[in-house]
Design a protein around this motif. Sequence first.
Motif, PDB file in Angstrom:
ATOM      1  N   ASN A 162       0.532   0.845  -3.047  1.00 51.78           N
ATOM      2  CA  ASN A 162       0.633  -0.607  -3.018  1.00 51.78           C
ATOM      3  C   ASN A 162       1.833  -1.060  -2.184  1.00 51.78           C
ATOM      4  OD1 ASN A 162      -1.563  -1.773  -4.450  1.00 51.78           O
ATOM      5  ND2 ASN A 162      -0.719  -1.042  -6.386  1.00 51.78           N
ATOM      6  N   HIS A 212       1.198  -3.779 -10.367  1.00 50.49           N
ATOM      7  CA  HIS A 212       0.891  -3.007  -9.155  1.00 50.49           C
ATOM      8  C   HIS A 212       1.829  -1.832  -8.913  1.00 50.49           C
ATOM      9  CE1 HIS A 212      -2.139  -5.922  -7.981  1.00 50.49           C
ATOM     10  NE2 HIS A 212      -1.273  -6.899  -8.190  1.00 50.49           N
ATOM     11  N   SER A 240       4.513  -8.124  -9.593  1.00 56.02           N
ATOM     12  CA  SER A 240       3.789  -7.783 -10.822  1.00 56.02           C
ATOM     13  C   SER A 240       4.239  -8.696 -11.952  1.00 56.02           C
ATOM     14  CB  SER A 240       4.029  -6.318 -11.216  1.00 56.02           C
ATOM     15  OG  SER A 240       3.514  -5.427 -10.261  1.00 56.02           O
ATOM     16  N   ASP A 290      -6.547  -3.759  -5.231  1.00 60.82           N
ATOM     17  CA  ASP A 290      -5.934  -2.648  -5.951  1.00 60.82           C
ATOM     18  C   ASP A 290      -7.005  -2.019  -6.843  1.00 60.82           C
ATOM     19  OD1 ASP A 290      -4.582  -0.980  -7.685  1.00 60.82           O
ATOM     20  OD2 ASP A 290      -2.903  -2.346  -7.997  1.00 60.82           O
TER      21      ASP A 290
END
Length: 773
Positions: A453, A477, A487, A582
Amino acid sequence: MTDKKSHDSIKTISKLMEIEYDFSGEISRLAGENENYLIKKNDGTCFVLKLADDDTTAGMIEIEHIATERLIDAKLDVSLPRVILTRTGSVQACLMTKDRKEIRGRLLEFVQGKAWCDALPATNEQLEDLGSIIAQMNTAMSFIIYPDSKKTHHWDLAEADQHRPQIPLIDRPERRQILEWVFHLYAAVAMPLFKSLPKSLIHGDINDDNVLVTDNRVSGILDFGDCLANPTICDLAIALAYHTLDEDNPLEAAASIIGAYHKVRPLSVDEMTVIFPLMCTRLAVSVIISAQRKKNDPTRESWFVSEERAWKKLEVFSTTGPAQAAILLASKTNLEPFEDRGASVTELLNKRQRLIAPSMSPSYDNPLKILYGKGQYLYDYNGRPFLDLYNNVCHVGHCHPKVVEAGIKQMTMLNTNTRYLYDGLTDYAQKLCDTLPEELDTCFFVNSGSEANELALRIARTYTGHKDMLVVDNAFHGHTSSMINISPYKFMGKGGKGKPEPWVHVVPVADGYRGKFKGQGKDAGTAYGNEVGKILDTIKTPIAGFITESLLSCGGQVIPPREYFKTAFKHVRDAGGLCIMDEVQTGFGRVGSRFWAFELQDVVPDIVVMGKPIGNGHPMSAVVTRKEIAASFDNGMEFFATFGGNPVSCAIGMAVLDVIEKENLQEHAKQIGARMLEGLKKLKGRHDIIGDVRGIGLFIGIELVKDRDTLAPASRKASEMVNRMKNRGILLGADGPFNNVIKIKPPMVITKEDADMFVRVFDDALLNMTNAD
């Protein structure tokens, strides 16, 4: 049986005896579950006539004859019920009655002696003699090969899982819990070893009624009617289950029998390991069959003579760790099951507190020490198996042999890095790209989801020349600094300090249960997607992209409504940003109907991030994008990850893809997931605490609430349920913004029996929790 029916039966038996054996005598029905008759001639000689039911074939009767003759030839020092042939030399006697009903049976010599259960307490000499006799029987019968021996019946210990669905017949919840534990132990410990264990013809029912004793020695073995081909160890396990029912120290008594057996027919460690699960399973089958019979005819007391004795032993055994049991059972052999378990849980926790950072915390109120994993199971320090419904990393099953083999094989040949040429890198990249839409054709390989990521973020910023990012509320993430920044699950959670950077823009979760547009049906997806557009309208600077999980896992197992991604992606691309999916938690066939979860909404992202299941526990990850996006990243600064895409990782990744394909795991996830969801939705109708059941394939969430109208989260209850289920041998987790969503994302190899067991146990645990309040 009425007097008239009894009289008619005696007349029929007398006629059969006269026609087939040229004699008859005094006839009386024997007690027991089968229709057997004692025939006493005028001179006092006795025989037993065993009638065959409709399920008993002529071949099965022949096996009984062959087995007893083989043991007689082996000169065992016990009496056996030899078959008396008919006048025509046949093993089976037949008679057609006036009402055209065929009566079939075989006549056996009557064996004198006192049944083991009537000669208690058993001496140690008697226990050892039993072990020795069973070993001699198993050795002699191992030479018998007969086609009908492969037929099964409802007492077949190697097929005991057939009784598992009948657990709900048991009224008392604490007893259902014991049976769930037993069949779980059987499925996780015994069944995986059956293929590799020695097999032979076995007696199949060496219970304490079928063993005769005289002067503290075994003098006879009765009833070979359940003979069949099985793992040989099943015979010993059945005998142990019954012959320790009345022992104060059943495992010590069993150890004496096993020690004597081992001297005659040496056991393997695997055989030693399965004895305790098989003992428990035989008793479990016995009480389930008793429950079935009670339902049909509660007046037949002879059917239930050992039922309560069996329950008492199951209650004792259910508190015994399988490792502890195996070690004790092997105490009079030279075998050492579970010989290297390492430090105890307490010792390990103390070491961990001294050496490991406290932020790396173990799960559950009482943490588990895991010794090994296999398939869908993890096994703890006590040898207890746990059905793993939580760890999606070991995607194709813990320690899948094909994946392990691929890693070992490559490790013995070469492990280097991407600065050198080797076939594995490009072969794997091609196979991975073949699973994706054709636009996604260029790969980067790194070592974790966080790293992947991180790389996707760099690529998006390089390609667009912009920094700002859209992220979804409650999303996670990764653990690096920049991933924490994007996140909300972290920066808005415990220890977080709120949105850390002005370039981070949070969009709402497209949550059909709790969100702003809940209840809007097919229009909800478009409405949530347009929320992304509205937020973009407020941003005064261009954006690099929008990163989102295809299905939100840490955010509470959320399934975004249809049209959400299509609508959101259009807004993002109109604003010049890239769309990053993701798939770390959701990819590789988990959703069943598609290989990648983003495909559920008919969108093609610009970048896909992969991790966790990609290596089945091996640390690897990938970023796949379009060629022109990847080309923009080639700006003079070399990208190099020392271990990313190394030959071993590529070999393992290739093996994972091969297993998914060859074992049809994507379709399997679709079918098992649908079965589990169906069962859970039925539970929702039984338990008000279940607010929502949602999911697709093997990505499932159960949201617990205090009130279905207010949706007040039942966070404490969710945590309690996770620990209750762990105590019952099933691993789950709780997550979501309120930590009230039970997460289910198991290895893809779980079975329909696992799914059914989970639903039953979850149901019972909810009832138990409710009643405890």
